[in-house]
Design an enzyme around this catalytic site. Structure first.
Site, PDB file in Angstrom:
ATOM      1  N   LEU A  43     -21.988   2.455  50.623  1.00  0.00           N
ATOM      2  CA  LEU A  43     -21.630   1.813  51.880  1.00  0.00           C
ATOM      3  C   LEU A  43     -20.129   1.548  51.886  1.00  0.00           C
ATOM      4  O   LEU A  43     -19.475   1.587  50.841  1.00  0.00           O
ATOM      5  CB  LEU A  43     -22.389   0.499  52.047  1.00  0.00           C
ATOM      6  CG  LEU A  43     -23.914   0.610  52.155  1.00  0.00           C
ATOM      7  CD1 LEU A  43     -24.538  -0.779  52.170  1.00  0.00           C
ATOM      8  CD2 LEU A  43     -24.308   1.389  53.407  1.00  0.00           C
ATOM      9  N   SER A  44     -19.583   1.258  53.049  1.00  0.00           N
ATOM     10  CA  SER A  44     -18.146   0.977  53.093  1.00  0.00           C
ATOM     11  C   SER A  44     -17.801  -0.219  52.216  1.00  0.00           C
ATOM     12  O   SER A  44     -16.734  -0.250  51.597  1.00  0.00           O
ATOM     13  CB  SER A  44     -17.686   0.744  54.530  1.00  0.00           C
ATOM     14  OG  SER A  44     -18.410  -0.300  55.139  1.00  0.00           O
ATOM     15  N   GLU A  45     -18.700  -1.223  52.149  1.00  0.00           N
ATOM     16  CA  GLU A  45     -18.508  -2.350  51.230  1.00  0.00           C
ATOM     17  C   GLU A  45     -19.831  -2.848  50.674  1.00  0.00           C
ATOM     18  O   GLU A  45     -20.855  -2.832  51.367  1.00  0.00           O
ATOM     19  CB  GLU A  45     -17.784  -3.526  51.903  1.00  0.00           C
ATOM     20  CG  GLU A  45     -16.297  -3.367  52.055  1.00  0.00           C
ATOM     21  CD  GLU A  45     -15.904  -2.822  53.418  1.00  0.00           C
ATOM     22  OE1 GLU A  45     -14.723  -2.480  53.606  1.00  0.00           O
ATOM     23  OE2 GLU A  45     -16.796  -2.728  54.283  1.00  0.00           O
ATOM     24  N   THR A  46     -19.775  -3.285  49.423  1.00  0.00           N
ATOM     25  CA  THR A  46     -20.855  -4.006  48.761  1.00  0.00           C
ATOM     26  C   THR A  46     -20.252  -5.302  48.242  1.00  0.00           C
ATOM     27  O   THR A  46     -19.152  -5.296  47.679  1.00  0.00           O
ATOM     28  CB  THR A  46     -21.441  -3.190  47.600  1.00  0.00           C
ATOM     29  OG1 THR A  46     -21.993  -1.974  48.113  1.00  0.00           O
ATOM     30  CG2 THR A  46     -22.516  -3.968  46.863  1.00  0.00           C
ATOM     31  N   HIS A  75     -16.231  -7.458  58.084  1.00  0.00           N
ATOM     32  CA  HIS A  75     -17.684  -7.381  58.258  1.00  0.00           C
ATOM     33  C   HIS A  75     -18.419  -7.817  57.000  1.00  0.00           C
ATOM     34  O   HIS A  75     -19.480  -8.452  57.097  1.00  0.00           O
ATOM     35  CB  HIS A  75     -18.110  -5.997  58.781  1.00  0.00           C
ATOM     36  CG  HIS A  75     -18.644  -5.038  57.782  1.00  0.00           C
ATOM     37  ND1 HIS A  75     -17.842  -4.166  57.085  1.00  0.00           N
ATOM     38  CD2 HIS A  75     -19.914  -4.793  57.367  1.00  0.00           C
ATOM     39  CE1 HIS A  75     -18.603  -3.426  56.290  1.00  0.00           C
ATOM     40  NE2 HIS A  75     -19.857  -3.791  56.443  1.00  0.00           N
TER      41      HIS A  75
END
Length: 277
Positions: A43-46, A75
């Site tokens: 994902l774009s961020e974890t 986000h």
């Protein structure tokens, strides 16, 4: 085993926003374990929720892309706050939780929607013309109204185009954007015609994440909110649409109140379980 939630952010409908993976009670995890999971989720961020280390914070948040750790991201801030509250977290301030992260303390306002107080920019001001020429070549356009650094951690350069149609029509050369070292993140914005549900259209290009384009981006919209209003390109409060080209329906609510910029939106918890770390 650690409690785990995946939250869709800047949408009221699951799969229409930007997801973030959130790992709870992560104090025992190493940097390598966090980085490995972020690479695996892709994902774009974890993010990882930990006990706070400074007074005034309700929790500490570490934010990883598949490639690196970020000092701040928008986000993930809202999605992680939603996960923390959903797990029974009770903020010390009735207004909402306070997050500790790489840029310091970030206040989150709770309510029908969550919103975060935008942190100060670490770099602002005009973009060098030679650098802007490289960026616009990668974007595939020279029809630029204005540009500025709006970096609050991830490295954002913002480019204003004449209208939303110009933003939606971009077909950037992501390999060219990834190859340069001017900045790691480029945001593009253009105004919608009056009368719609969004004032501007936003796109975010972050080639290092692997996907290249981020669906809906809180940190970029926070930086844009500061710059666009101060430069006279947007009203004090407005709604930004993002993710349209990717089939998403992100809506970001930007509000200037009492000298601060607040960035908010809906959040939906989509996955609840445990992760075997």
């Amino acid at each position: 085993m650690h409690p785990f939630r995946q939250v869709d952010v800047f949408t009221d409908e699951l799969t229409a926003g930007n997801p973030v993976a959130v790992v709870h009670d992560a104090d025992d995890l190493s940097d390598a374990q966090m980085a490995a999971l972020a690479s695996w989720t892709n994902l774009s961020e974890t993010t990882f929720l930990l006990r706070p280390t400074v007074p005034g914070a309700d929790y500490r948040l570490r934010i990883f892309t598949p490639a690196r750790e970020l000092p701040f991201a928008g986000h993930p801030t809202l999605g992680s706050a939603r996960a923390w509250l959903a797990a029974g977290g009770v903020p010390a301030d009735v207004a909402g939780p306070v997050q500790e992260c790489g840029v310091g303390l970030v206040r989150v306002r709770a309510g029908d929607q969550l919103a975060f107080a935008a942190p100060p920019l670490v770099r602002s001001g005009p973009v060098d013309p030679a650098d802007l020429a490289v960026i616009t070549a990668g974007l595939g356009t020279t029809d630029v109204v204005d540009a500025a650094w709006v970096d609050n951690g991830p490295g954002w350069v913002a480019v204003l185009l004449p209208d939303a149609a110009s933003v939606l029509g971009l077909r950037p050369d992501l390999s060219a954007l990834a190859a340069r070292e001017l900045t790691r993140a480029v945001g593009v914005v253009g105004p919608h015609p009056d009368g719609g549900d969004a004032a501007v259209e936003v796109r975010a290009f972050v080639p290092e994440t692997g996907a290249g384009e981020d669906p809906v981006t809180g940190s970029l919209n926070a930086g844009l909110g500061m710059w666009l209003v101060e430069a006279g390109h947007a009203p004090p409060s407005y709604v930004a649409a993002q993710g349209t080209v990717l089939g998403r329906r992100g809506r970001v609510f930007v509000e200037h109140a009492d000298g601060e910029v607040w960035v908010g939106g809906d959040t939906v918890v989509g996955v609840v379980g445990t992760v075997a770390l």
